[in-house]
Write a protein that holds these residues in place. Structure first.
Motif, PDB file in Angstrom:
ATOM      1  N   ALA A 281       0.804  -1.330  -0.059  1.00  0.00           N
ATOM      2  CA  ALA A 281      -0.023   0.160   0.199  1.00  0.00           C
ATOM      3  C   ALA A 281       0.734   1.170  -0.251  1.00  0.00           C
ATOM      4  N   ILE A 282       0.466   2.629  -0.504  1.00  0.00           N
ATOM      5  CA  ILE A 282       1.263   3.819  -1.087  1.00  0.00           C
ATOM      6  C   ILE A 282       1.011   4.516   0.284  1.00  0.00           C
ATOM      7  N   ARG A 283      -0.140   4.950  -0.351  1.00  0.00           N
ATOM      8  CA  ARG A 283      -1.141   6.160   0.436  1.00  0.00           C
ATOM      9  C   ARG A 283      -2.087   6.302   0.104  1.00  0.00           C
ATOM     10  N   CYS A 284      -2.521   6.902   1.134  1.00  0.00           N
ATOM     11  CA  CYS A 284      -4.403   7.118   1.371  1.00  0.00           C
ATOM     12  C   CYS A 284      -4.870   8.630   1.648  1.00  0.00           C
ATOM     13  N   HIS A 285      -5.506   9.097   0.086  1.00  0.00           N
ATOM     14  CA  HIS A 285      -5.757  10.971   0.122  1.00  0.00           C
ATOM     15  C   HIS A 285      -6.386  11.746   2.088  1.00  0.00           C
ATOM     16  N   ASN A 286      -5.796  12.707   2.449  1.00  0.00           N
ATOM     17  CA  ASN A 286      -6.696  12.717   3.591  1.00  0.00           C
ATOM     18  C   ASN A 286      -7.954  12.653   3.663  1.00  0.00           C
ATOM     19  N   LEU A 287      -8.382  13.111   2.162  1.00  0.00           N
ATOM     20  CA  LEU A 287      -9.898  12.949   2.908  1.00  0.00           C
ATOM     21  C   LEU A 287     -10.648  11.954   2.511  1.00  0.00           C
ATOM     22  N   ARG A 288      -9.748  11.053   1.849  1.00  0.00           N
ATOM     23  CA  ARG A 288     -10.034   9.490   2.190  1.00  0.00           C
ATOM     24  C   ARG A 288     -11.567   8.513   1.241  1.00  0.00           C
ATOM     25  N   PHE A 289     -10.711   9.814   0.009  1.00  0.00           N
ATOM     26  CA  PHE A 289     -11.870   8.782  -1.145  1.00  0.00           C
ATOM     27  C   PHE A 289     -10.235   8.514  -1.945  1.00  0.00           C
ATOM     28  N   PHE A 290      -9.764   8.264  -2.026  1.00  0.00           N
ATOM     29  CA  PHE A 290      -8.588   7.961  -3.125  1.00  0.00           C
ATOM     30  C   PHE A 290      -7.234   6.957  -2.319  1.00  0.00           C
ATOM     31  N   VAL A 291      -6.593   5.279  -2.961  1.00  0.00           N
ATOM     32  CA  VAL A 291      -5.538   4.970  -2.524  1.00  0.00           C
ATOM     33  C   VAL A 291      -4.629   4.191  -3.441  1.00  0.00           C
ATOM     34  N   ARG A 292      -3.511   4.397  -3.065  1.00  0.00           N
ATOM     35  CA  ARG A 292      -2.874   3.682  -3.878  1.00  0.00           C
ATOM     36  C   ARG A 292      -2.271   2.581  -3.283  1.00  0.00           C
ATOM     37  N   ALA A 293      -1.859   1.898  -4.541  1.00  0.00           N
ATOM     38  CA  ALA A 293      -1.109   0.135  -4.314  1.00  0.00           C
ATOM     39  C   ALA A 293       0.054  -0.574  -5.455  1.00  0.00           C
ATOM     40  N   LYS A 294       0.805  -1.125  -4.976  1.00  0.00           N
ATOM     41  CA  LYS A 294       1.545  -0.559  -6.112  1.00  0.00           C
ATOM     42  C   LYS A 294       1.122  -2.118  -6.968  1.00  0.00           C
ATOM     43  N   THR A 295       0.310  -3.174  -6.647  1.00  0.00           N
ATOM     44  CA  THR A 295      -0.664  -4.164  -7.412  1.00  0.00           C
ATOM     45  C   THR A 295      -2.001  -4.029  -7.394  1.00  0.00           C
ATOM     46  N   LYS A 296      -2.835  -4.395  -8.609  1.00  0.00           N
ATOM     47  CA  LYS A 296      -3.897  -4.739  -8.785  1.00  0.00           C
ATOM     48  C   LYS A 296      -4.241  -4.859  -7.654  1.00  0.00           C
ATOM     49  N   GLU A 297      -4.250  -6.770  -7.054  1.00  0.00           N
ATOM     50  CA  GLU A 297      -4.139  -7.323  -5.943  1.00  0.00           C
ATOM     51  C   GLU A 297      -4.592  -6.318  -4.162  1.00  0.00           C
ATOM     52  N   SER A 298      -3.628  -5.450  -4.332  1.00  0.00           N
ATOM     53  CA  SER A 298      -3.503  -4.737  -3.163  1.00  0.00           C
ATOM     54  C   SER A 298      -4.661  -3.746  -3.082  1.00  0.00           C
ATOM     55  N   VAL A 299      -4.621  -3.337  -4.170  1.00  0.00           N
ATOM     56  CA  VAL A 299      -5.653  -2.135  -4.038  1.00  0.00           C
ATOM     57  C   VAL A 299      -7.337  -2.817  -4.378  1.00  0.00           C
ATOM     58  N   ILE A 300      -7.345  -3.557  -4.031  1.00  0.00           N
ATOM     59  CA  ILE A 300      -8.917  -4.770  -3.769  1.00  0.00           C
ATOM     60  C   ILE A 300      -8.781  -4.560  -2.914  1.00  0.00           C
ATOM     61  N   GLN A 301      -7.949  -5.238  -2.065  1.00  0.00           N
ATOM     62  CA  GLN A 301      -7.663  -5.951  -0.431  1.00  0.00           C
ATOM     63  C   GLN A 301      -7.753  -4.346   0.055  1.00  0.00           C
ATOM     64  N   LEU A 302      -7.551  -3.149  -0.286  1.00  0.00           N
ATOM     65  CA  LEU A 302      -7.426  -1.837   0.806  1.00  0.00           C
ATOM     66  C   LEU A 302      -9.349  -1.199   0.764  1.00  0.00           C
ATOM     67  N   CYS A 303      -9.494  -2.082  -0.647  1.00  0.00           N
ATOM     68  CA  CYS A 303     -11.413  -1.199  -0.966  1.00  0.00           C
ATOM     69  C   CYS A 303     -12.195  -2.172   0.229  1.00  0.00           C
ATOM     70  N   LYS A 304     -11.883  -3.783  -0.169  1.00  0.00           N
ATOM     71  CA  LYS A 304     -12.877  -5.321   0.753  1.00  0.00           C
ATOM     72  C   LYS A 304     -12.452  -5.110   1.775  1.00  0.00           C
ATOM     73  N   ILE A 305     -11.450  -4.174   2.510  1.00  0.00           N
ATOM     74  CA  ILE A 305     -11.484  -3.832   3.910  1.00  0.00           C
ATOM     75  C   ILE A 305     -12.180  -2.504   4.656  1.00  0.00           C
ATOM     76  N   ALA A 306     -11.944  -1.516   3.684  1.00  0.00           N
ATOM     77  CA  ALA A 306     -13.056  -0.918   3.738  1.00  0.00           C
ATOM     78  C   ALA A 306     -14.450  -0.589   4.054  1.00  0.00           C
ATOM     79  N   ILE A 307     -14.576  -1.192   2.894  1.00  0.00           N
ATOM     80  CA  ILE A 307     -16.265  -2.370   2.894  1.00  0.00           C
ATOM     81  C   ILE A 307     -16.629  -3.177   4.186  1.00  0.00           C
ATOM     82  N   LYS A 308     -15.920  -3.755   4.644  1.00  0.00           N
ATOM     83  CA  LYS A 308     -15.625  -4.482   5.399  1.00  0.00           C
ATOM     84  C   LYS A 308     -15.746  -3.633   7.108  1.00  0.00           C
TER      85      LYS A 308
END
Length: 349
Positions: free
Chosen positions: A320-347
């Motif tokens: 995982a690379i960064r998350c915007h201060n207003l929590r609407f945007f995240v970055r990671a090195k791989t697609k799989e990791s970005v998907i996992q970040l979204c799943k954590i938010a949903i959970k």
């Protein structure tokens, strides 16, 4: 004006150069306006704008805007600088706050050498009319179309989604912004001079940017974007668990995604994910409605807000690379990791 855009510090640095660092990839009104303000202020110098996220190269810059953790970066964890009217700063406002009166003085000497006026009144009027809307927009605060709303039209369309194209379009947007910014500042100064002389006048400079070919391409692109969003939503290869994959952030996805969500009961889109121009993947929250385009159906966790160096540790996602201060945007090195970040938010939601 001697102005160039760089991706790296490959050319020999001369002592009379001014190096301005900012982030690469997607550009916004606040970083363009911030660079335009500095370009006007230092128009007597050769200016090089370095667009990168490389910390070592950014450390060699004379100034950094919208990145780097310095006084002109509003993305730092815990950043909460606001004006007296409670409007939060973005990079454009931070540059204006620091250099605005100096630039006004320079403009007075250049265009109105014999005039006398209240610099603080000009500073405040220009901030309220032209800078605050830019700052609000970048901070996710709803704002009407403003003087620099045209900047987003310079973003490369998704089928030109390469770093060189972003730098070329950044340069075009910046050159146009410099011209309009100077005209608007001259008009604001002239109006203040007339007021100070007890004369009544309405002084307005209308700057219109009409690029027919770009308008035509944008209209076509919006129609294709709607088709892509709807087709990908129907395809399990691109849509699962409320997460929709799209080819680029610059796809016109927002309105089609919102309208699709409003037309269905289940399988709503909570996040879009896409490859990021300078590498890796990113995810963005889908707004809840057209009336609330700056809102988030599901925000990323509050403890991620503004995190960069520590996001991997906090989230448990190693790349995982960064998350915007207003929590609407995240970055990671791989697609799989970005998907996992979204799943954590949903959970967590």
């Amino acid at each position: 004006m001697n102005l160039k855009i760089l991706s790296s510090l490959i050319e020999q640095l001369r002592s009379n150069l001014l190096i301005i660092g900012t982030h690469n990839g997607i550009f916004h009104s606040d970083d363009i306006v911030a660079c335009a303000l500095l370009s006007l202020l230092y128009s007597d110098k050769p200016i090089r704008i370095l667009r990168t996220r490389d910390a070592e190269m950014l450390a060699q810059c004379d100034l950094c805007v919208d990145i780097g953790g310095g006084k002109f970066d509003h993305h730092q964890t815990g950043f909460n600088q606001t004006r007296e009217n409670s409007k939060i700063y973005a990079s454009a406002g931070l540059v204006w706050k620091h250099y605005g009166e100096q630039l006004i003085t320079l403009m007075l000497e250049k265009y109105f050498p014999k005039a006398t006026c209240d610099i603080s009144s000009i500073f405040k009027a220009f901030d309220e009319t032209y800078i605050i809307p830019v700052d609000c927009e970048d901070n996710g605060i709803p704002v009407k179309t403003h003087c620099f709303s045209f900047i987003s039209s310079f973003l490369p369309l998704w089928f030109h989604n390469r770093e060189n194209n972003y730098n070329a379009q950044f340069y075009s947007a910046l050159k146009t912004t410099i011209v309009i910014l100077e005209q608007k500042l001259k008009a604001t100064i002239a109006k203040e001079i007339l007021i100070s002389q007890n004369e009544f006048s309405i002084l307005e400079i209308k700057s219109k940017l009409v690029i027919a070919s770009q308008t035509t391409k944008t209209t076509i692109a919006k129609k294709i974007s709607k088709q892509i969003v709807e087709a990908n939503w129907k395809n399990s290869k691109y849509f699962q668990n409320g997460i929709l994959e799209i080819p680029s952030q610059t796809l016109f996805w927002t309105e089609p995604a919102i309208l699709l969500n409003e037309s269905i009961e289940n399988n709503k889109i909570n996040f879009v994910i896409f490859p990021y121009p300078d590498g890796g993947w990113a995810a963005q929250c889908v707004p809840p409605s057209l009336a609330n385009k700056f809102g988030k159906r599901i925000p990323f966790p509050i403890e991620w807000a503004g995190q960069e160096g520590k996001l991997a540790e906090i989230s448990g996602i190693d790349d995982a690379i960064r998350c915007h201060n207003l929590r609407f945007f995240v970055r990671a090195k791989t697609k799989e990791s970005v998907i996992q970040l979204c799943k954590i938010a949903i959970k967590q939601n």
